[in-house]
Scaffold this motif. Structure first.
Motif, short mmCIF file in Angstrom:
data_model
loop_
_atom_site.label_atom_id
_atom_site.label_comp_id
_atom_site.label_asym_id
_atom_site.label_seq_id
_atom_site.Cartn_x
_atom_site.Cartn_y
_atom_site.Cartn_z
N ILE A 418 3.00 -15.08 39.75
CA ILE A 418 2.98 -13.66 39.38
C ILE A 418 1.54 -13.16 39.26
O ILE A 418 1.19 -12.10 39.80
N PHE A 419 0.72 -13.91 38.56
CA PHE A 419 -0.66 -13.47 38.37
C PHE A 419 -1.50 -13.67 39.63
O PHE A 419 -2.51 -12.98 39.81
N GLY A 420 -1.10 -14.60 40.49
CA GLY A 420 -1.78 -14.71 41.78
C GLY A 420 -1.58 -13.47 42.62
O GLY A 420 -2.53 -12.90 43.16
N VAL A 421 -0.32 -13.02 42.72
CA VAL A 421 -0.02 -11.79 43.46
C VAL A 421 -0.64 -10.58 42.78
O VAL A 421 -1.22 -9.70 43.42
N PHE A 422 -0.54 -10.56 41.44
CA PHE A 422 -1.11 -9.44 40.68
C PHE A 422 -2.62 -9.36 40.88
O PHE A 422 -3.18 -8.27 41.05
N GLY A 423 -3.30 -10.52 40.87
CA GLY A 423 -4.76 -10.53 41.06
C GLY A 423 -5.15 -9.99 42.42
O GLY A 423 -6.13 -9.25 42.55
N TYR A 424 -4.38 -10.36 43.44
CA TYR A 424 -4.67 -9.86 44.79
C TYR A 424 -4.48 -8.35 44.87
O TYR A 424 -5.34 -7.62 45.38
N ILE A 425 -3.36 -7.86 44.32
CA ILE A 425 -3.08 -6.41 44.34
C ILE A 425 -4.12 -5.66 43.53
O ILE A 425 -4.59 -4.59 43.92
N ALA A 426 -4.51 -6.24 42.37
CA ALA A 426 -5.49 -5.58 41.50
C ALA A 426 -6.81 -5.36 42.21
O ALA A 426 -7.42 -4.28 42.11
N THR A 427 -7.29 -6.37 42.94
CA THR A 427 -8.56 -6.21 43.65
C THR A 427 -8.42 -5.19 44.80
O THR A 427 -9.38 -4.49 45.11
N ARG A 428 -7.25 -5.13 45.40
CA ARG A 428 -7.03 -4.19 46.51
C ARG A 428 -7.05 -2.74 46.03
O ARG A 428 -7.49 -1.84 46.76
N ILE A 429 -6.59 -2.49 44.80
CA ILE A 429 -6.54 -1.12 44.30
C ILE A 429 -7.76 -0.76 43.46
O ILE A 429 -7.86 0.34 42.92
N GLY A 430 -8.70 -1.71 43.34
CA GLY A 430 -9.97 -1.40 42.68
C GLY A 430 -10.11 -1.86 41.25
O GLY A 430 -11.12 -1.58 40.61
N LEU A 431 -9.10 -2.55 40.70
CA LEU A 431 -9.24 -3.06 39.34
C LEU A 431 -10.26 -4.19 39.30
O LEU A 431 -10.45 -4.89 40.30
N GLU A 432 -10.90 -4.38 38.15
CA GLU A 432 -11.92 -5.40 37.99
C GLU A 432 -11.31 -6.63 37.29
O GLU A 432 -10.78 -6.53 36.18
N ILE A 433 -11.38 -7.78 37.95
CA ILE A 433 -10.74 -8.99 37.41
C ILE A 433 -11.50 -9.53 36.20
O ILE A 433 -10.89 -9.99 35.23
N ALA A 434 -12.84 -9.50 36.23
CA ALA A 434 -13.62 -10.08 35.12
C ALA A 434 -13.30 -9.44 33.78
O ALA A 434 -12.99 -10.14 32.81
N PRO A 435 -13.35 -8.09 33.64
CA PRO A 435 -12.99 -7.51 32.34
C PRO A 435 -11.53 -7.73 31.98
O PRO A 435 -11.19 -7.86 30.81
N LEU A 436 -10.66 -7.79 32.99
CA LEU A 436 -9.25 -8.03 32.71
C LEU A 436 -9.05 -9.41 32.09
O LEU A 436 -8.35 -9.56 31.09
N VAL A 437 -9.69 -10.43 32.67
CA VAL A 437 -9.55 -11.79 32.15
C VAL A 437 -10.16 -11.92 30.77
O VAL A 437 -9.57 -12.52 29.85
N ILE A 438 -11.34 -11.36 30.59
CA ILE A 438 -11.99 -11.47 29.28
C ILE A 438 -11.23 -10.67 28.23
O ILE A 438 -11.12 -11.08 27.07
N GLY A 439 -10.65 -9.53 28.64
CA GLY A 439 -9.78 -8.79 27.73
C GLY A 439 -8.56 -9.60 27.34
O GLY A 439 -8.13 -9.60 26.18
N PHE A 440 -7.99 -10.32 28.30
CA PHE A 440 -6.82 -11.16 28.03
C PHE A 440 -7.17 -12.29 27.06
O PHE A 440 -6.40 -12.61 26.15
N ILE A 441 -8.34 -12.89 27.23
CA ILE A 441 -8.74 -14.00 26.37
C ILE A 441 -9.07 -13.53 24.96
O ILE A 441 -8.73 -14.17 23.97
N LEU A 442 -9.73 -12.38 24.85
CA LEU A 442 -10.21 -11.91 23.55
C LEU A 442 -9.24 -10.97 22.85
O LEU A 442 -9.45 -10.63 21.68
N GLY A 443 -8.18 -10.56 23.54
CA GLY A 443 -7.28 -9.55 22.99
C GLY A 443 -6.65 -9.94 21.67
O GLY A 443 -6.64 -9.15 20.71
#
Length: 496
Positions: A418-443
């Motif tokens: 799920i997150f593999g597909v989501f990560g690919y789609i996120a980069t295609r639509i312009g989302l930033e993976i680094a802040p997303l991951v760090i937000g997930f870890i620190l949330g």
């Protein structure tokens, strides 16, 4: 000196093997140090803490360094941090100086890596001692500042902020833990998801999916790959001599310092470090017109900076519990597997682990130098490995690793996909993976600190009036946002 008992032959073997595998990952265009660490992360479950960390730190150092090979030979950055290496490395290769360019890069990488490790050794414990005194308010503001820094230095600040908040939102899926001030009820999910997400998404499958599977999907989605010549070979019309570093000591120290400092800023990454150091060197160079045409000083600036990132990014991770970049975010998974929590108390309570990490970093840099400097003619052939052979093997490792991490939970494999597909789609639509991951870890930590602060003081004013440290952090947050607005307006004026 009890940590010496952990420095077994297996420890050094894994550090060396990790460095070699990391170099291979870094040297293959499209694969990164983060991907190498994510894919090999499940292996650390089968080793002890010290051996597992030695493997991952070797992967980290090797992965960052390996990116210089395609940058020089193919004009393709092997990793984002080797972008500026292409500016002068490929022109030198075209002039028949590929071996000279590669060896300049390798020595600069060694200097940057060792420099940042020494800064980490002396600075991280000091920062941790200060952080121990932080209250819940300061801890929350530190995380808030980290997220604003990440967002402000993304290509689009709003998308960066949205990506970070989305990561925080995903981290809150599951039971609202009573120990965190919650009511023990499920949240942010449908009823049918409750049996699977009682404790939320598992961290390690999420990380492997975002950095491993998504990269494979992105590569597979390309209709064609860049053509690579099958006759890649080193040329040395101008032989390498150490005299090329004469007069470059300031360049080495300045660029390594820039890389280390940028590494300390959460989520920025090596590309920013190398670009900043390269630009700075061009500003002070006696021959700025030569940079970009095959100048050794450009290679020195680029490679010493991006390897300086390795130690710098570990400073906020080990002293504050905040990842410095995407790769150190994945490293949190190794500590999680071993039941350890990084943060202000980590160094003081785990001195043996701390010292063994320092040894692993220094040893990995030495192995990187020996492998790349003396066996470079073999390593350059790595760029010829076909991805249709490589990617199925990596995909298998990802799936098996995700399944085995929590003793055979099939939903972890679905999380990976799920997150593999989501990560690919996120980069295609312009989302930033680094802040997303760090937000997930620190949330979840941010939530706990926020709730505990309100429970202790009863109103929102505590975040502004609790201490001088809190006020100082608000100043930093304001400067971070103001800097982002300034850069955004400047870019609009340039483009107009």
């Amino acid at each position: 000196m009890d940590f010496l008992s952990h420095l077994s032959p297996l420890y050094f073997f894994l550090a060396a093997a990790g460095t070699l595998i990391g170099i291979i990952f870094g040297a293959i265009p499209g694969m990164t140090a983060t991907m190498a660490v994510a894919v090999c992360l499940p292996l650390t479950y089968y080793f002890g803490l010290h051996e597992g960390l030695a493997l991952l730190l070797g992967l980290y150092v090797g992965g960052i360094s390996g990116g210089l090979v395609p940058a020089v030979m193919l004009n393709i950055p092997g990793t984002p941090s080797s972008l500026t290496t292409t500016f002068d490395g490929y022109p030198m290769a075209q002039k028949g100086e590929s071996e000279r360019a590669l060896k300049i890069c390798i020595i600069s990488s060694l200097f940057g890596g060792v420099f940042s490790t020494l800064v980490l050794f002396f600075f991280a414990p000091v920062l941790a001692d200060v952080a121990i005194k932080f209250s819940y308010v300061e801890k929350f503001l530190i995380i808030f500042f980290a997220l604003t820094v990440i967002a402000s230095l993304c290509k689009n600040m709003l998308l960066g902020i949205f990506s970070g908040l989305l990561g925080v939102l995903l981290s809150l899926v599951g039971t609202y833990d009573i120990s965190s001030g919650g009511n023990g009820e499920y949240r942010l999910m449908f009823d049918f998801m409750e049996p699977y997400l009682d404790m939320g998404f598992s961290l390690l499958p999420v990380l492997i999916g975002l950095f491993g599977v998504s990269a494979i999907i992105a590569a597979a989605a390309k209709h064609s790959e860049e053509a690579v010549q099958n006759d890649i070979k080193l040329t040395k019309t101008s032989p390498f001599r150490l005299s090329v570093f004469k007069g470059q000591s300031i360049n080495l120290f300045r660029s390594s310092s820039i890389g280390t400092f940028v590494g300390m800023l959460p989520g920025i990454g090596g590309s920013a470090a190398s670009i900043l150091s390269y630009t700075q060197q061009k500003n002070v160079s006696k021959q700025p017109s030569e940079m970009g045409k095959g100048s050794p000083e450009g290679l020195i600036a680029s490679e010493s900076a991006n390897n300086g990132l390795t130690g710098g990014a570990l400073i906020p991770l080990l002293s504050l519990g905040i990842p410095g970049d995407a790769t150190t975010a994945v490293l949190i998974g190794a500590f999680t597997l071993q039941g350890l929590q990084v943060g202000p108390l980590f160094i003081g309570e785990n001195l043996d682990t701390w010292y063994s990490m320092m040894v692993a970093l220094l040893f990995a840099n030495a192995v990187m130098f020996l492998l790349m400097f003396f066996a470079i003619k073999y390593i350059v052939k790595v760029v010829l490995v076909p991805k249709y052979v490589l990617f199925p093997l990596i995909m298998m490792m990802c799936v098996v690793g995700a399944y085995a991490i929590n003793y055979g939970i099939m939903f972890d494999v679905w999380t990976l996909l799920i997150f593999g597909v989501f990560g690919y789609i996120a980069t295609r639509i312009g989302l930033e993976i680094a802040p997303l991951v760090i937000g997930f870890i620190l949330g979840t930590s941010a939530e706990v600190y926020f709730v505990k602060s309100l429970e202790s003081h009863g109103n929102f004013l505590v975040f502004f009036t609790n201490s001088y440290i809190a006020m100082f952090l608000w100043v930093l947050i304001g400067l971070s946002i103001a800097f982002s607005i300034y850069v955004s307006k400047k870019n609009k004026l340039i483009s107009a």
